[in-house]
Design an enzyme around this catalytic site. Structure first.
Site, PDB file in Angstrom:
ATOM      1  N   GLU A 165       0.709  -1.193   0.224  1.00  0.00           N
ATOM      2  CA  GLU A 165       0.216  -0.035  -0.029  1.00  0.00           C
ATOM      3  C   GLU A 165       0.885   1.141  -0.235  1.00  0.00           C
ATOM      4  O   GLU A 165       0.581   2.151   0.589  1.00  0.00           O
ATOM      5  CB  GLU A 165      -1.242  -0.090   1.011  1.00  0.00           C
ATOM      6  CG  GLU A 165      -2.027  -1.032   1.052  1.00  0.00           C
ATOM      7  CD  GLU A 165      -3.069  -0.815   1.944  1.00  0.00           C
ATOM      8  OE1 GLU A 165      -3.276  -0.064   2.953  1.00  0.00           O
ATOM      9  OE2 GLU A 165      -4.298  -1.690   1.797  1.00  0.00           O
ATOM     10  N   GLU A 365      -5.382  -8.544   0.355  1.00  0.00           N
ATOM     11  CA  GLU A 365      -6.331  -8.144   1.277  1.00  0.00           C
ATOM     12  C   GLU A 365      -7.526  -7.877   1.097  1.00  0.00           C
ATOM     13  O   GLU A 365      -7.823  -7.288   0.218  1.00  0.00           O
ATOM     14  CB  GLU A 365      -5.633  -6.881   2.167  1.00  0.00           C
ATOM     15  CG  GLU A 365      -4.303  -7.030   3.019  1.00  0.00           C
ATOM     16  CD  GLU A 365      -3.830  -5.748   3.467  1.00  0.00           C
ATOM     17  OE1 GLU A 365      -4.685  -5.070   4.015  1.00  0.00           O
ATOM     18  OE2 GLU A 365      -2.452  -5.654   3.699  1.00  0.00           O
TER      19      GLU A 365
END
Length: 466
Positions: A165, A365
């Site tokens: 991320e 995720e």
């Protein structure tokens, strides 16, 4: 698009789940580990620090056995840079490397494919004190760190992830615990991370031609608030800033043109050294990993207009006057922690990524954070089952649409500390008996979702009912 019949997930589909080192391991200063920025940061009030976390460092074998009981095909975990190289760029810590070597061996013992993230929000504090990612020397430190991992663990790890991320660290640094800075500074840090990633991907391919490596940004569909062309244009720009900047570079080796113009307009173009653009162009990922929790919605934000502040969390887009403004979506429900839920947007996101890049995809995720209650040794988390079922159904539709998806990891495998909402916000299939300020006995309990996901994996995604 409606399908009369769904295509099955491919044979060997990698069903699994994920964790990150600082959120799950604990043992923050044991066996030579140095501090990371997560160990020393100011903790959100009324939430736990990360010093003990889930104590996975001391429960590793027990935890992997639980994942094996569910039938995991893959386990995505991250390596703590400061456990391997305590100050970030100095001596290697043999005990730190040994822990991850043992973890990998434990996964392989059960036939679980290790999916290893080399960097997940936890920069060594020693490097942060030297300027962090704004200091170009961090590029060399990161490349060296990854070479240590490739040299010592690359014989057993076939799938590597670079930076988790990166886009959230730039867009929402305060929320994920990596701090705030000026726009110019943020995109200088971003550029250094992109160059470092490119160098690491090249080194990985040279050292380990048999393995595959890819980025792991958080990607989501971005909707315009209305069909007003100004809202559509704002959504298009925000999509480029939030999503395509990171994947255009990972796949094509070039800066997205809209983002470049946006940075130029805001006096935030990164300073580059000769050869940087060539380095970016020389590297290419083998696949795209991405995290998805929900979609984003934005509207136009003309300069000089007032905007009423609304809800804001890591996954709600931010705002910048003259460009775009984050907005709630009245068509979507909320979790109890204020995150909107959009399974249909998951299908849209998968199709957008695949149609733009034509790279194999793996979801790294996807999950629901909630307040779970342990009663008589059981946790009835039907809300989590519903969330995951709805997203897997949409992923199956995307596969039937033609997207090449080869794996799916939920967040998270076991309960861990939420980056900014503490231990009360639980994501795992396994309940860990502790609270934010009471460690209790750290005993592990199987939630209802544990048994449900076991059935999903055994049926290769065909059995989704409880």
């Amino acid at each position: 698009m409606y399908h009369k019949k769904l295509k099955p997930f491919k044979k060997g589909f990698l069903w699994g789940s994920a964790t990150s080192a600082y959120q799950v391991e604990g043992a923050w200063d044991e066996d030579g580990k140095g501090p990371s920025v997560q160990d020393v940061k100011e903790i959100v009030p009324d939430t736990s620090d990360f010093k003990v976390a889930t104590d996975h460092y001391h429960h590793m074998q027990e935890d992997i056995a639980l994942l094996a009981e569910m039938g995991f095909k893959t386990y995505r975990f991250s390596i703590s840079w400061s456990r391997v190289i305590p100050d970030g760029d100095g001596e290697v810590n043999p005990k730190g490397l040994q822990f991850y070597s043992d973890l990998i061996d434990e996964c392989l013992k059960y036939g679980i494919e290790p999916l290893v993230t080399v960097y997940h929000f936890d920069l060594p504090q020693g490097l942060a004190e030297k300027g962090g990612w704004e200091n170009r020397a961090t590029i060399d430190a990161f490349v060296r760190y990854c070479d240590v991992l490739f040299d010592n663990l690359g014989d057993r790890v076939k799938l590597w992830l670079t930076i988790n991320e990166q886009n959230m660290m730039i867009l929402h640094g305060a929320a994920v615990g990596t701090g705030e800075s000026t726009l110019k500074s943020l995109y200088q840090q971003n550029h250094h991370m992109l160059v470092a990633q490119a160098m690491v991907m090249n080194n990985c391919h040279e050292k380990l031609p048999h393995v595959k490596i890819g980025p792991a940004p958080n990607i989501s569909a971005v909707y315009p608030k209305s069909n007003n062309p100004a809202d559509v244009q704002a959504a298009d720009l925000y999509t480029a800033i939030r999503n395509w900047l990171y994947l255009d570079i990972a796949v094509y080796g070039v800066y997205n043109h809209q983002v470049w113009a946006y940075l130029e307009e805001n006096d935030a173009l990164p300073d580059m050294e000769p050869g940087d653009l060539e380095i970016l162009k020389s590297a290419e990922c083998d696949f795209i990993a991405f995290n998805y929790y929900n979609s984003s919605t934005v509207q136009a934000y003309p300069a000089g207009t007032e905007r009423k502040a609304g809800k804001k969390d890591q996954q709600l887009s931010d705002s910048q006057e003259g460009f775009f403004a984050g907005s709630d979506n009245e068509h979507l429900p909320y979790t109890e922690f204020g995150w909107q839920i959009d399974p249909t947007g998951f299908r849209t996101t998968i199709n957008q990524i695949y149609s733009r890049y034509r790279k194999p995809l793996i979801v790294t995720e996807n999950g629901l954070g909630g307040i779970d209650k342990l009663e008589d040794g059981k946790v009835h988390d039907n809300y989590r089952i519903d969330y995951l079922r709805n997203h897997i159904e949409q992923m199956n539709l995307a596969v039937t649409d033609g997207a090449d998806v080869f794996g799916y990891c939920t967040w998270s495998a076991i309960d861990l500390i939420s980056t900014h909402q503490g231990f009360r916000k639980r994501y795992g299939f396994v309940y860990v008996n502790r609270e934010d300020f009471d460690l209790k006995d750290l005993k592990r309990y199987r939630k209802d979702s544990f048994y449900w996901y076991k059935g999903v994996i055994a049926s290769n995604g065909e059995k989704l009912e409880g």
